[in-house]
Design an enzyme around this catalytic site. Structure first.
Site, PDB file in Angstrom:
ATOM      1  N   GLY A  21       0.597  -1.130   0.113  1.00  0.00           N
ATOM      2  CA  GLY A  21       0.102   0.067  -0.132  1.00  0.00           C
ATOM      3  C   GLY A  21       0.889   1.181   0.073  1.00  0.00           C
ATOM      4  N   GLY A  31       2.706   2.572   2.267  1.00  0.00           N
ATOM      5  CA  GLY A  31       4.080   2.508   2.751  1.00  0.00           C
ATOM      6  C   GLY A  31       5.065   2.015   1.802  1.00  0.00           C
ATOM      7  CB  SER A  74      -7.436   9.303   7.992  1.00  0.00           C
ATOM      8  OG  SER A  74      -8.581   9.140   7.190  1.00  0.00           O
ATOM      9  CE1 TYR A  84      -8.037   4.358   9.990  1.00  0.00           C
ATOM     10  CE2 TYR A  84      -9.812   5.791   9.358  1.00  0.00           C
ATOM     11  CZ  TYR A  84      -8.396   5.178   9.018  1.00  0.00           C
ATOM     12  OH  TYR A  84      -7.666   6.004   8.137  1.00  0.00           O
TER      13      TYR A  84
END
Length: 316
Positions: free
Chosen positions: A42, A44, A161, A187
């Site tokens: 992903g 990273g 995010s 989250y």
């Protein structure tokens, strides 16, 4: 590549950023060492790929060395160097061991990219008894940054995010023992923690007279496997469909992170995509929620994180 040496500070007129679009070329990174957590896939992996492509030595910190080596094989022909090291950021024992080995091996990173994360997972606890999303997305990175701080040369990059805007931080119930557990709520809380950590880390660095800086970024809507961890087939399918519908490829989602890691932006900068409410586009300074900018809340979270981890500022 456009001249981006005089990057405007967050809050400047966005039109001044027109000359940096589309930004995708990472400046030369020869002689620099970057640690990237969650680099096995992903965002990273794309971050590691771009940095190694620009000549950096990249330490790919991954939960599975086998998976990390498979990912690293695709980067071996790039100008930089890549190496894979074991790190499970949800396990504070693993975090301490990773930091200790890095220091013992004489590695002095220029940049630490706190990228690893999970999203909307079923309720679980880390080996240290902390709610899993908080442990993975915030607490492990809090410990890692502080342990490496005396050995860093340049900056810490915090990946958050847009979901932080929905985050509600209850310091006396971080583990969701009194609240009914919400996967997305947990989250969002962890992503709010990221920005509070970013702000308080930069405040402490400034007070200490340190030349280090802390910067932040979010990837917008990016098509990666992070939505596959929900444990709910419907939620996973909906998340995957949404990212396919409006999500950017992982290489583009990684651009705000790369900008935060390599460009001369001020401490406590927060970067993200420029269009569709931060869902898509090229890296620009972006806003954050009122809660994320609350200095008292940031300090209180820091103190609570120290209590949970036993690790303080600069591993003090």
């Amino acid at each position: 590549m456009p001249d981006v040496s005089a990057t405007p500070a967050p809050g400047s007129r966005r039109s001044r950023w027109s000359r940096v679009h589309p930004w995708r070329q990472v400046p030369p990174q020869h002689g620099r060492t970057v640690v990237v957590t969650g680099a096995g896939g992903g965002l990273g992996l794309e971050t590691a790929r771009a940095l190694a492509g620009a000549g950096a030595r990249v330490v790919m910190a991954v939960r599975s060395v086998e998976r990390g080596e498979r990912a690293a094989a695709d980067l071996r022909d790039l100008p930089g160097q890549v190496e894979v090291r074991l790190l499970d950021v949800a396990d504070l024992g693993s975090v301490r061991a990773f930091a200790r080995r890095l220091v013992d091996d004489g590695v002095r990173p220029d940049v630490l990219v706190n990228n690893a994360g999970v999203m909307a997972t079923p309720f679980g606890r880390s080996p240290d008894g902390v709610e899993l999303q908080l442990a993975t997305n915030h607490l492990g990175h809090f410990v890692l940054a502080n342990l490496l701080l005396p050995h860093l040369r340049d900056r810490v990059v915090v990946v958050s995010s847009n979901a932080h805007r929905a985050g509600r931080l209850e310091l006396d119930d971080l583990d969701w023992t009194r609240r009914g557990y919400s996967p997305m709520g947990a989250y969002a809380q962890s992503k709010l923690c990221n920005l509070l950590f970013l702000a308080e880390l930069q405040r402490r660095l400034t007070v200490a007279g340190s030349t280090l800086r802390a910067t932040g970024a979010h990837p917008g809507s990016t098509h990666t496997a992070i939505t596959s961890q929900t444990g709910n087939r419907v939620a996973t399918a909906v998340g995957a469909f949404g990212h396919r519908l409006v999500g950017m490829p992982a290489w583009q989602g990684a651009l705000p992170v790369l900008f935060a890691a390599t460009m001369d932006v001020p401490g406590n900068s927060y970067l993200g995509p420029h269009r569709l409410g931060g869902m898509q586009g090229w890296p620009v300074p972006v806003g954050r929620s009122q809660a994320a900018g609350d200095p008292a809340l940031a300090r209180a979270l820091w103190e609570r994180s120290e209590e949970l981890s036993g690790v303080g500022f600069g591993a003090a």
